[in-house]
Enzyme design. Structure first.
Site, PDB file in Angstrom:
ATOM      1  N   TYR A 144     -66.281 -46.946  -7.626  1.00  0.00           N
ATOM      2  CA  TYR A 144     -67.561 -47.387  -7.052  1.00  0.00           C
ATOM      3  C   TYR A 144     -68.426 -46.179  -6.677  1.00  0.00           C
ATOM      4  CZ  TYR A 144     -71.043 -49.518  -4.028  1.00  0.00           C
ATOM      5  OH  TYR A 144     -72.236 -49.914  -3.473  1.00  0.00           O
ATOM      6  N   SER A 183     -76.200 -45.852  -3.255  1.00  0.00           N
ATOM      7  CA  SER A 183     -75.413 -46.064  -2.028  1.00  0.00           C
ATOM      8  C   SER A 183     -75.174 -44.696  -1.400  1.00  0.00           C
ATOM      9  CB  SER A 183     -74.069 -46.699  -2.393  1.00  0.00           C
ATOM     10  OG  SER A 183     -73.159 -46.613  -1.310  1.00  0.00           O
TER      11      SER A 183
HETATM   12  N1  LIG Z   1     -73.774 -54.067   1.116  1.00  0.00           N
HETATM   13  C1  LIG Z   1     -73.509 -52.788   1.175  1.00  0.00           C
HETATM   14  O1  LIG Z   1     -72.814 -52.298   2.083  1.00  0.00           O
HETATM   15  C2  LIG Z   1     -74.119 -51.855   0.159  1.00  0.00           C
HETATM   16  C3  LIG Z   1     -74.258 -50.508   0.537  1.00  0.00           C
HETATM   17  C4  LIG Z   1     -74.812 -49.626  -0.369  1.00  0.00           C
HETATM   18  C5  LIG Z   1     -75.224 -50.059  -1.608  1.00  0.00           C
HETATM   19  N2  LIG Z   1     -75.059 -51.381  -1.968  1.00  0.00           N
HETATM   20  C6  LIG Z   1     -75.508 -51.781  -3.302  1.00  0.00           C
HETATM   21  O2  LIG Z   1     -76.631 -52.617  -3.132  1.00  0.00           O
HETATM   22  C7  LIG Z   1     -76.704 -53.541  -4.219  1.00  0.00           C
HETATM   23  C8  LIG Z   1     -76.869 -54.952  -3.659  1.00  0.00           C
HETATM   24  O3  LIG Z   1     -75.682 -55.277  -2.966  1.00  0.00           O
HETATM   25  P1  LIG Z   1     -75.621 -56.354  -1.793  1.00  0.00           P
HETATM   26  O4  LIG Z   1     -75.103 -55.672  -0.607  1.00  0.00           O
HETATM   27  O5  LIG Z   1     -76.899 -57.079  -1.724  1.00  0.00           O
HETATM   28  O6  LIG Z   1     -74.451 -57.263  -2.350  1.00  0.00           O
HETATM   29  P2  LIG Z   1     -74.386 -58.813  -2.752  1.00  0.00           P
HETATM   30  O7  LIG Z   1     -74.967 -59.647  -1.673  1.00  0.00           O
HETATM   31  O8  LIG Z   1     -72.973 -59.034  -3.138  1.00  0.00           O
HETATM   32  O9  LIG Z   1     -75.334 -58.903  -4.021  1.00  0.00           O
HETATM   33  C9  LIG Z   1     -74.941 -58.472  -5.287  1.00  0.00           C
HETATM   34  C10 LIG Z   1     -75.831 -59.128  -6.326  1.00  0.00           C
HETATM   35  O10 LIG Z   1     -75.400 -58.702  -7.629  1.00  0.00           O
HETATM   36  C11 LIG Z   1     -75.339 -59.831  -8.476  1.00  0.00           C
HETATM   37  N3  LIG Z   1     -74.351 -59.645  -9.530  1.00  0.00           N
HETATM   38  C12 LIG Z   1     -73.015 -59.392  -9.373  1.00  0.00           C
HETATM   39  N4  LIG Z   1     -72.424 -59.346 -10.572  1.00  0.00           N
HETATM   40  C13 LIG Z   1     -73.401 -59.574 -11.505  1.00  0.00           C
HETATM   41  C14 LIG Z   1     -73.415 -59.649 -12.916  1.00  0.00           C
HETATM   42  N5  LIG Z   1     -72.294 -59.479 -13.642  1.00  0.00           N
HETATM   43  N6  LIG Z   1     -74.587 -59.920 -13.555  1.00  0.00           N
HETATM   44  C15 LIG Z   1     -75.725 -60.096 -12.837  1.00  0.00           C
HETATM   45  N7  LIG Z   1     -75.778 -60.027 -11.503  1.00  0.00           N
HETATM   46  C16 LIG Z   1     -74.630 -59.766 -10.842  1.00  0.00           C
HETATM   47  C17 LIG Z   1     -74.925 -60.969  -7.537  1.00  0.00           C
HETATM   48  O11 LIG Z   1     -75.334 -62.226  -8.063  1.00  0.00           O
HETATM   49  P3  LIG Z   1     -74.388 -63.278  -8.822  1.00  0.00           P
HETATM   50  O12 LIG Z   1     -73.047 -63.235  -8.170  1.00  0.00           O
HETATM   51  O13 LIG Z   1     -75.129 -64.562  -8.641  1.00  0.00           O
HETATM   52  O14 LIG Z   1     -74.380 -62.813 -10.240  1.00  0.00           O
HETATM   53  C18 LIG Z   1     -75.751 -60.638  -6.300  1.00  0.00           C
HETATM   54  O15 LIG Z   1     -77.046 -61.187  -6.434  1.00  0.00           O
HETATM   55  C19 LIG Z   1     -75.452 -53.324  -5.052  1.00  0.00           C
HETATM   56  O16 LIG Z   1     -75.771 -52.511  -6.138  1.00  0.00           O
HETATM   57  C20 LIG Z   1     -74.519 -52.597  -4.102  1.00  0.00           C
HETATM   58  O17 LIG Z   1     -73.619 -51.775  -4.789  1.00  0.00           O
HETATM   59  C21 LIG Z   1     -74.528 -52.271  -1.095  1.00  0.00           C
END
Ligand SMILES: NC(=O)c1ccc[n+]([C@@H]2O[C@H](COP(=O)([O-])OP(=O)(O)OC[C@H]3O[C@@H](n4cnc5c(N)ncnc54)[C@H](OP(=O)(O)O)[C@@H]3O)[C@@H](O)[C@H]2O)c1
Length: 253
Positions: free
Chosen positions: A148, A135
């Site tokens: 985080y 991130s």
């Molecule tokens: N969105 C942003 O602004 C942003 C910015 C920078 C980086 N990121 C990073 O990008 C990545 C993807 O995030 P996203 O934005 O796509 O968020 P998201 O839509 O909330 O997706 C998160 C994913 O992680 C899975 N997950 C959560 N807890 C888990 C667990 N205990 N075991 C296995 N899977 C788990 C969730 O699936 P289930 O709930 O079905 O388990 C979901 O598929 C993350 O690492 C996040 O930190 C996000």
């Protein structure tokens, strides 16, 4: 059997990686998708031409890692792409969040990602691509998002070092460092605190961030930073003292 392994595949960027990888790598025989919500993973089948193998695993549980290791040992696949997208963040002062919320970010974002990488590495193809979701929060400390941001600094540092270790094997590691992306991430992140309005203005779309990440990974880049604003943030974090940036952030956010 050439495959891709994608964690966090049930929503957001992980789900988008499944869609784009299936399109860009039609020779893959299977994509192994991992997340807790099985029904969400099942839904992916109808939108993906490549066969999916579903693992409804909680990656904070040791048992899930053992099961993944066993599945890998039994099938002995050749992994072309590994995408570690599972992760979450909780906004709020360290003491206002529960200990479980704080420790859980380390469990999933750091330990889970490390464990999946460790399990998959023996099966990676030469020229394989590892894509780790860090991130822009990795670039400098973030009050109100402290654990985080620290967990994502870990992902960035780990990925860059691992990339160097794997050079001889011609396996590349790309740390993806987006700013805010419009996904379900914020449903979890904002349970106790709010995202700054300014940050919301800079919200990117998952398909664009993922397309850039796949392109950067294909070129073997060690980092993928989407958008001029985040590139500027990255540069500022490299050249300006962090205490100055932290004071600025205190004023802006
Ligand atoms: N969105 C942003 O602004 C942003 C910015 C920078 C980086 N990121 C990073 O990008 C990545 C993807 O995030 P996203 O934005 O796509 O968020 P998201 O839509 O909330 O997706 C998160 C994913 O992680 C899975 N997950 C959560 N807890 C888990 C667990 N205990 N075991 C296995 N899977 C788990 C969730 O699936 P289930 O709930 O079905 O388990 C979901 O598929 C993350 O690492 C996040 O930190 C996000």
């Amino acid at each position: 059997m050439a495959i891709a392994v994608i964690t966090g595949a049930s929503s957001g960027m992980g789900r988008e990686f499944v869609r784009q990888i299936a399109e860009k790598y039609p020779k893959l025989q299977e994509i192994w998708v991992i997340a807790r919500r099985k029904e969400r993973l099942e839904e992916l089948k109808s939108m993906t031409p490549v066969r999916l193998r579903i693992f409804d695993y909680d990656l904070t549980k040791e048992r899930s890692i053992w099961d993944l290791e066993r599945a890998l040992y039994e099938k002995k696949p050749k992994i072309k792409l590994l995408v570690n997208a599972a992760g979450y963040g909780k906004i709020g002062h360290f003491r206002e969040l529960t200990y479980q919320d704080n420790a859980g970010m380390i469990e999933l974002n750091c330990r889970g990602l490390t464990a999946v990488t460790y399990a998959c590495l023996p099966y990676m193809l030469p020229n394989g691509r590892i894509i780790q979701l860090a991130s822009s929060a990795a670039f400098l400390p973030q009050p109100n998002f402290a654990v985080y941001a620290a967990s994502k600094s870990y992902v960035l540092s780990f990925s860059r070092a691992l990339g160097r270790e794997l050079r001889d094997q011609k396996i590349t590691v790309t740390a993806v460092c987006p700013g805010p992306v419009d996904t379900e991430f914020f449903d979890v992140a904002e349970q106790k605190g709010q995202t700054a309005y300014v940050k919301k203005l800079a919200m990117a779309k998952a398909p664009q961030v993922v397309a850039k990440a796949l392109k950067d990974a294909a070129c073997g880049k060690e980092m993928s930073v989407y958008g001029a604003l985040m590139k500027g943030t990255h540069l500022a974090a490299k050249i300006l003292p962090h205490r100055v940036l932290l004071s600025l952030m205190g004023i802006i956010f």
